[in-house]
Design a protein around this motif. Sequence first.
Motif, PDB file in Angstrom:
ATOM      1  N   ALA A 166       7.032  12.796  -5.328  1.00  0.00           N
ATOM      2  CA  ALA A 166       7.279  13.940  -6.216  1.00  0.00           C
ATOM      3  C   ALA A 166       6.053  14.853  -6.239  1.00  0.00           C
ATOM      4  O   ALA A 166       6.178  16.087  -6.237  1.00  0.00           O
ATOM      5  CB  ALA A 166       7.610  13.460  -7.629  1.00  0.00           C
ATOM      6  N   GLY A 167       4.865  14.263  -6.236  1.00  0.00           N
ATOM      7  CA  GLY A 167       3.640  15.057  -6.174  1.00  0.00           C
ATOM      8  C   GLY A 167       3.500  15.820  -4.873  1.00  0.00           C
ATOM      9  O   GLY A 167       3.028  16.966  -4.854  1.00  0.00           O
ATOM     10  N   ASP A 168       3.926  15.196  -3.773  1.00  0.00           N
ATOM     11  CA  ASP A 168       3.878  15.873  -2.475  1.00  0.00           C
ATOM     12  C   ASP A 168       4.830  17.073  -2.430  1.00  0.00           C
ATOM     13  O   ASP A 168       4.470  18.159  -1.956  1.00  0.00           O
ATOM     14  CB  ASP A 168       4.244  14.890  -1.356  1.00  0.00           C
ATOM     15  N   ILE A 169       6.045  16.868  -2.937  1.00  0.00           N
ATOM     16  CA  ILE A 169       7.046  17.947  -2.938  1.00  0.00           C
ATOM     17  C   ILE A 169       6.595  19.075  -3.872  1.00  0.00           C
ATOM     18  O   ILE A 169       6.698  20.262  -3.539  1.00  0.00           O
ATOM     19  CB  ILE A 169       8.427  17.415  -3.348  1.00  0.00           C
ATOM     20  N   ALA A 170       6.079  18.704  -5.040  1.00  0.00           N
ATOM     21  CA  ALA A 170       5.614  19.701  -6.009  1.00  0.00           C
ATOM     22  C   ALA A 170       4.463  20.521  -5.445  1.00  0.00           C
ATOM     23  O   ALA A 170       4.384  21.745  -5.642  1.00  0.00           O
ATOM     24  CB  ALA A 170       5.191  19.017  -7.305  1.00  0.00           C
ATOM     25  N   ALA A 171       3.556  19.853  -4.724  1.00  0.00           N
ATOM     26  CA  ALA A 171       2.394  20.555  -4.167  1.00  0.00           C
ATOM     27  C   ALA A 171       2.815  21.584  -3.125  1.00  0.00           C
ATOM     28  O   ALA A 171       2.155  22.616  -2.963  1.00  0.00           O
ATOM     29  CB  ALA A 171       1.418  19.556  -3.565  1.00  0.00           C
TER      30      ALA A 171
ATOM     31  N   LEU B 103       5.580  17.724 -12.689  1.00  0.00           N
ATOM     32  CA  LEU B 103       5.966  16.548 -11.912  1.00  0.00           C
ATOM     33  C   LEU B 103       7.322  16.002 -12.353  1.00  0.00           C
ATOM     34  O   LEU B 103       8.102  15.512 -11.529  1.00  0.00           O
ATOM     35  CB  LEU B 103       4.881  15.477 -12.052  1.00  0.00           C
ATOM     36  N   LEU B 104       7.611  16.106 -13.635  1.00  0.00           N
ATOM     37  CA  LEU B 104       8.881  15.596 -14.167  1.00  0.00           C
ATOM     38  C   LEU B 104      10.076  16.222 -13.449  1.00  0.00           C
ATOM     39  O   LEU B 104      11.087  15.554 -13.199  1.00  0.00           O
ATOM     40  CB  LEU B 104       8.984  15.875 -15.672  1.00  0.00           C
TER      41      LEU B 104
ATOM     42  N   LEU C  19       3.907  24.440  -5.490  1.00  0.00           N
ATOM     43  CA  LEU C  19       2.973  24.923  -6.513  1.00  0.00           C
ATOM     44  C   LEU C  19       1.514  24.870  -6.091  1.00  0.00           C
ATOM     45  O   LEU C  19       0.654  25.388  -6.823  1.00  0.00           O
ATOM     46  CB  LEU C  19       3.146  24.093  -7.798  1.00  0.00           C
ATOM     47  N   SER C  20       1.224  24.221  -4.993  1.00  0.00           N
ATOM     48  CA  SER C  20      -0.121  23.936  -4.486  1.00  0.00           C
ATOM     49  C   SER C  20      -0.690  22.704  -5.182  1.00  0.00           C
ATOM     50  O   SER C  20      -0.285  22.336  -6.290  1.00  0.00           O
ATOM     51  CB  SER C  20      -1.095  25.107  -4.657  1.00  0.00           C
ATOM     52  N   GLN C  21      -1.663  22.082  -4.509  1.00  0.00           N
ATOM     53  CA  GLN C  21      -2.335  20.925  -5.106  1.00  0.00           C
ATOM     54  C   GLN C  21      -3.212  21.343  -6.280  1.00  0.00           C
ATOM     55  O   GLN C  21      -3.546  20.535  -7.142  1.00  0.00           O
ATOM     56  CB  GLN C  21      -3.161  20.188  -4.046  1.00  0.00           C
ATOM     57  N   TYR C  22      -3.576  22.608  -6.332  1.00  0.00           N
ATOM     58  CA  TYR C  22      -4.379  23.118  -7.436  1.00  0.00           C
ATOM     59  C   TYR C  22      -3.541  23.291  -8.703  1.00  0.00           C
ATOM     60  O   TYR C  22      -3.988  22.974  -9.804  1.00  0.00           O
ATOM     61  CB  TYR C  22      -4.985  24.486  -7.072  1.00  0.00           C
TER      62      TYR C  22
ATOM     63  N   ILE D 118       0.859  -1.178   0.000  1.00  0.00           N
ATOM     64  CA  ILE D 118       0.000   0.000   0.000  1.00  0.00           C
ATOM     65  C   ILE D 118       0.900   1.234   0.000  1.00  0.00           C
ATOM     66  O   ILE D 118       1.834   1.334   0.801  1.00  0.00           O
ATOM     67  CB  ILE D 118      -0.927   0.046   1.236  1.00  0.00           C
ATOM     68  N   ASN D 119       0.610   2.176  -0.878  1.00  0.00           N
ATOM     69  CA  ASN D 119       1.433   3.382  -0.976  1.00  0.00           C
ATOM     70  C   ASN D 119       0.844   4.538  -0.166  1.00  0.00           C
ATOM     71  O   ASN D 119      -0.326   4.877  -0.327  1.00  0.00           O
ATOM     72  CB  ASN D 119       1.550   3.819  -2.445  1.00  0.00           C
ATOM     73  N   PRO D 120       1.674   5.172   0.685  1.00  0.00           N
ATOM     74  CA  PRO D 120       1.164   6.273   1.500  1.00  0.00           C
ATOM     75  C   PRO D 120       1.366   7.659   0.894  1.00  0.00           C
ATOM     76  O   PRO D 120       0.849   8.644   1.423  1.00  0.00           O
ATOM     77  CB  PRO D 120       2.002   6.146   2.780  1.00  0.00           C
ATOM     78  N   THR D 121       2.132   7.758  -0.198  1.00  0.00           N
ATOM     79  CA  THR D 121       2.459   9.082  -0.730  1.00  0.00           C
ATOM     80  C   THR D 121       1.433   9.537  -1.762  1.00  0.00           C
ATOM     81  O   THR D 121       0.668   8.745  -2.298  1.00  0.00           O
ATOM     82  CB  THR D 121       3.854   9.086  -1.376  1.00  0.00           C
ATOM     83  N   GLY D 122       1.458  10.848  -2.064  1.00  0.00           N
ATOM     84  CA  GLY D 122       0.584  11.395  -3.092  1.00  0.00           C
ATOM     85  C   GLY D 122      -0.525  12.254  -2.514  1.00  0.00           C
ATOM     86  O   GLY D 122      -0.822  12.207  -1.324  1.00  0.00           O
ATOM     87  N   ASN D 123      -1.148  13.041  -3.387  1.00  0.00           N
ATOM     88  CA  ASN D 123      -2.212  13.965  -2.984  1.00  0.00           C
ATOM     89  C   ASN D 123      -3.061  14.306  -4.196  1.00  0.00           C
ATOM     90  O   ASN D 123      -2.824  13.785  -5.295  1.00  0.00           O
ATOM     91  CB  ASN D 123      -1.600  15.221  -2.358  1.00  0.00           C
ATOM     92  N   SER D 124      -4.004  15.208  -4.031  1.00  0.00           N
ATOM     93  CA  SER D 124      -4.953  15.511  -5.105  1.00  0.00           C
ATOM     94  C   SER D 124      -4.310  16.208  -6.305  1.00  0.00           C
ATOM     95  O   SER D 124      -4.926  16.291  -7.375  1.00  0.00           O
ATOM     96  CB  SER D 124      -6.105  16.374  -4.567  1.00  0.00           C
ATOM     97  N   ALA D 125      -3.094  16.705  -6.144  1.00  0.00           N
ATOM     98  CA  ALA D 125      -2.404  17.302  -7.295  1.00  0.00           C
ATOM     99  C   ALA D 125      -2.203  16.276  -8.405  1.00  0.00           C
ATOM    100  O   ALA D 125      -2.105  16.629  -9.587  1.00  0.00           O
ATOM    101  CB  ALA D 125      -1.046  17.871  -6.864  1.00  0.00           C
TER     102      ALA D 125
END
Length: 374
Positions: free
Chosen positions: A342-347, A360-361, A350-353, A297-304
């Motif tokens: 990467a999505g968590d750091i980017a958010a 992401l790259l 840059l925000s999740q919006y 099960i992966n715990p990382t990531g968000n709505s971004a």
Amino acid sequence: MQNLTHDHINALLPPRPDNSHKMTFGHVLNIAGSIHYRGAAYLSSISALRVGAGYVTLASSPSVCDSVSALTPNVVTLPLLTQMTAKYDNNAPNTDLLATQIQTARWQTIDLQAIDKMAVLQLDDKLNQASVISIGSGLSIGQSTDQLSVNFSRSRNYLDNNSINNNSLDNSSLGNKKHHNSDSDGLSVPNGNSEFFYALLTQLQANPNPVIFDADALNFISRLLHPGNIATTSITLPKHSIITPHPKELSRLLNLDVSEIQAKRVHYTNMAAKQLNAVVVLKGKHTVISDGEQVFINPTGNSALAKAGTGDVLTGMIAGFCAQGVSPIDAACLGVYLHGLAGDIAAEDLSQYGMLASDLLNYIPRAILQVLSV
């Protein structure tokens, strides 16, 4: 069943020996993109390089290859043979020529960039040379905007009223019948990339290297498994396959409702892995990864990450790790965890919006650095 952690992912990262060259880190053959989804080919190709793959070849239609080459010098392209179709030109001038000559004058050959099944012959050497093959990101294999069918009478309405009517695909397009256009057709490409994908899937049966199926590749496989929603067709995926469905795609593969899949995500991911003899990555909040025995099960990531193109980035990341010799289940764990991180750091920046798939790259290296710092 276990949750992925920084320590676990750190231990899975492949080594980077000093005495190396590009092929030390593997060759990804990425069969991706179509006339309306060129970005998917770019995202899935660059993300494989971002996780350390040494070489990426993008095989696609000429227009996709041209678009990706214009965006980056880092990807080698292989333009594939495309199908030609005929368009009846109702505006062609009437003449006193013989009827056959009149008919010829009113037909124009055009290319909608759907890949011809004979393109599999072009890929023969590359399929053998590649360390891993990824298929489906933006490829538009199933019913899609690449497969335009316009009846001649409707074509006349278009000329008169500037309106287009699209007809849907018939499941008979999965067969090997020859494309043709009758006098009553305005424009027809009934099979899109379906025949190409079927030929490719057949060719890959004996391939010993990992193969990753994403997006419309999964929809095509589900149509082979469940023609008419009745499970009568038996197909075998290549050995060492990885599939990356979102819940709707897995529902098609298992012929179940999405709500049922979502209620028992672990159960159905594990079931699909056993039935298809593949590593299954069920995307979504707390992505589930299973090879039929182990479940992560992966715990990382968000709505971004709930944005077009991020799935293509994930496919490329998993392919990039497979190219470096990581096993399919470990490559899936690495790709999913780092993709979410990467999505968590980017958010945070840059925000999740506001984060885009292309953003992401640039955060993949930062995610890897964070894991390496453990």
